[in-house]
Design a protein around this motif. Structure first.
Motif, PDB file in Angstrom:
ATOM      1  N   THR A  70      52.147  17.246  60.128  1.00  0.00           N
ATOM      2  CA  THR A  70      53.076  16.843  61.025  1.00  0.00           C
ATOM      3  C   THR A  70      54.226  16.381  60.234  1.00  0.00           C
ATOM      4  OG1 THR A  70      51.976  14.764  61.504  1.00  0.00           O
ATOM      5  CG2 THR A  70      51.884  16.547  63.107  1.00  0.00           C
ATOM      6  N   THR A  72      57.365  13.686  59.753  1.00  0.00           N
ATOM      7  CA  THR A  72      57.696  12.366  60.492  1.00  0.00           C
ATOM      8  C   THR A  72      59.244  12.256  60.231  1.00  0.00           C
ATOM      9  OG1 THR A  72      57.160  11.247  58.381  1.00  0.00           O
ATOM     10  CG2 THR A  72      55.341  11.493  59.975  1.00  0.00           C
ATOM     11  N   ASN A  75      63.043   6.331  63.416  1.00  0.00           N
ATOM     12  CA  ASN A  75      63.709   6.372  64.570  1.00  0.00           C
ATOM     13  C   ASN A  75      64.000   4.760  64.732  1.00  0.00           C
ATOM     14  OD1 ASN A  75      61.361   4.814  66.318  1.00  0.00           O
ATOM     15  ND2 ASN A  75      60.525   6.126  64.892  1.00  0.00           N
ATOM     16  N   LEU A  82      57.857   8.360  63.102  1.00  0.00           N
ATOM     17  CA  LEU A  82      57.040   9.154  63.973  1.00  0.00           C
ATOM     18  C   LEU A  82      56.809  10.398  63.722  1.00  0.00           C
ATOM     19  CD1 LEU A  82      58.292   7.521  67.216  1.00  0.00           C
ATOM     20  CD2 LEU A  82      56.219   6.854  65.982  1.00  0.00           C
ATOM     21  N   PRO A  83      55.566  11.153  63.889  1.00  0.00           N
ATOM     22  CA  PRO A  83      55.397  12.525  63.754  1.00  0.00           C
ATOM     23  C   PRO A  83      56.012  13.173  64.899  1.00  0.00           C
ATOM     24  CG  PRO A  83      53.340  11.283  64.450  1.00  0.00           C
ATOM     25  CD  PRO A  83      54.392  10.400  64.241  1.00  0.00           C
ATOM     26  N   LEU A  84      57.223  13.934  64.739  1.00  0.00           N
ATOM     27  CA  LEU A  84      57.706  14.816  65.684  1.00  0.00           C
ATOM     28  C   LEU A  84      57.956  16.153  65.789  1.00  0.00           C
ATOM     29  CD1 LEU A  84      60.997  12.313  66.278  1.00  0.00           C
ATOM     30  CD2 LEU A  84      58.925  12.379  67.489  1.00  0.00           C
ATOM     31  N   SER A  85      57.213  16.792  64.775  1.00  0.00           N
ATOM     32  CA  SER A  85      57.203  18.137  64.311  1.00  0.00           C
ATOM     33  C   SER A  85      55.940  18.550  64.052  1.00  0.00           C
ATOM     34  CB  SER A  85      58.250  18.639  63.505  1.00  0.00           C
ATOM     35  OG  SER A  85      59.538  18.532  63.824  1.00  0.00           O
ATOM     36  N   ARG A 100      60.472  18.481  67.715  1.00  0.00           N
ATOM     37  CA  ARG A 100      60.920  17.581  68.817  1.00  0.00           C
ATOM     38  C   ARG A 100      62.096  16.761  68.463  1.00  0.00           C
ATOM     39  NH1 ARG A 100      58.784  18.016  73.650  1.00  0.00           N
ATOM     40  NH2 ARG A 100      59.546  15.713  73.977  1.00  0.00           N
ATOM     41  N   SER A 105      55.294  11.786  70.505  1.00  0.00           N
ATOM     42  CA  SER A 105      55.012  12.133  69.288  1.00  0.00           C
ATOM     43  C   SER A 105      53.721  12.894  69.142  1.00  0.00           C
ATOM     44  CB  SER A 105      54.975  10.866  68.387  1.00  0.00           C
ATOM     45  OG  SER A 105      55.966   9.896  68.408  1.00  0.00           O
ATOM     46  N   PHE A 107      50.582  12.821  67.807  1.00  0.00           N
ATOM     47  CA  PHE A 107      49.915  12.129  66.922  1.00  0.00           C
ATOM     48  C   PHE A 107      48.448  12.635  66.449  1.00  0.00           C
ATOM     49  CE2 PHE A 107      52.219   8.820  68.656  1.00  0.00           C
ATOM     50  CZ  PHE A 107      52.493   7.859  67.760  1.00  0.00           C
ATOM     51  N   GLN A 122      50.365  15.107  72.513  1.00  0.00           N
ATOM     52  CA  GLN A 122      51.808  14.185  72.283  1.00  0.00           C
ATOM     53  C   GLN A 122      51.527  13.087  73.402  1.00  0.00           C
ATOM     54  OE1 GLN A 122      53.965  17.888  73.060  1.00  0.00           O
ATOM     55  NE2 GLN A 122      55.514  16.583  71.993  1.00  0.00           N
ATOM     56  N   PRO A 125      54.296   6.424  71.217  1.00  0.00           N
ATOM     57  CA  PRO A 125      53.632   5.429  70.425  1.00  0.00           C
ATOM     58  C   PRO A 125      53.277   4.101  71.085  1.00  0.00           C
ATOM     59  CG  PRO A 125      56.064   5.519  69.988  1.00  0.00           C
ATOM     60  CD  PRO A 125      55.669   6.432  71.042  1.00  0.00           C
TER      61      PRO A 125
END
Length: 178
Positions: A70, A72, A75, A82-85, A100, A105, A107, A122, A125
């Motif tokens: 992922t 990060t 934000n 945060l892990p968004l992809s 994203r 997120s 996770f 997803q 958090p």
């Protein structure tokens, strides 16, 4: 001379194609991610976005064909990225990128036992929110399954009809039992 050179190129191409991914940095959160191949070569995982802060949750598929992680991003609302992809790489190129911009997120994620799919979870958090499970086929990037798991009930929330999760969701089977 041309035949000899073509032969050498063909042998090198076969050796490169035969190289398997053998390891990836095992640290959970890193700024740089090194991927090692069975032929001794290694390379750094590519950044997939100019705003990317780092890498998290890297794993190699059981057949050594893929490595994933992922990505990060910083934000506004947490003290950590945060892990968004979710990124999957085959040792030569990125074969799947799930990006994203905002929202839940990623996770948790994993390769399916047959290495044909990735499944990711997803959630937000913090706070009370559902977990969304998505199954994506690696061959073409198509979403082939989705499931939403509501959090357990409490006194403040009305009861919801629970549905048995599909087996591909893994942990959801124990977390979202009807």
């Amino acid at each position: 001379m041309k035949r000899w050179l073509l032969g050498v190129v063909a042998v090198v191409a076969v050796q490169v194609a035969a190289a398997k991914i053998v390891s990836v940095d095992s640290s959970d959160v890193v700024e740089n991610l090194t991927i090692r191949l069975s032929d001794g070569r290694s390379f750094r995982a590519p950044l997939t976005d100019a705003e990317q802060a780092g890498f998290r949750s890297a794993a190699v598929s059981s057949d050594g064909r893929y490595v994933g992680w992922t990505a990060t991003f910083g934000n506004c609302c947490t003290s950590y990225p945060l892990p968004l992809s979710l990124v999957v790489h085959d040792g030569e190129r990125v074969v799947l990128l799930i990006r994203r911009e905002a929202g839940p997120s990623i996770f948790e994620w994993r390769f399916s036992p047959d290495n044909r799919y990735v499944v990711y979870e997803q959630t937000m958090p913090h706070g009370w929110s559902p977990t969304w499970y998505t199954r994506v086929r690696l061959a073409d990037g198509q979403v082939v399954g989705r499931f939403e798991c509501d959090p357990p009930e409490d006194e403040e929330r009305p009861p919801k009809r629970l549905v048995r999760p599909p087996t591909w969701t893994g942990a959801a089977a124990s977390l979202c039992v009807p």
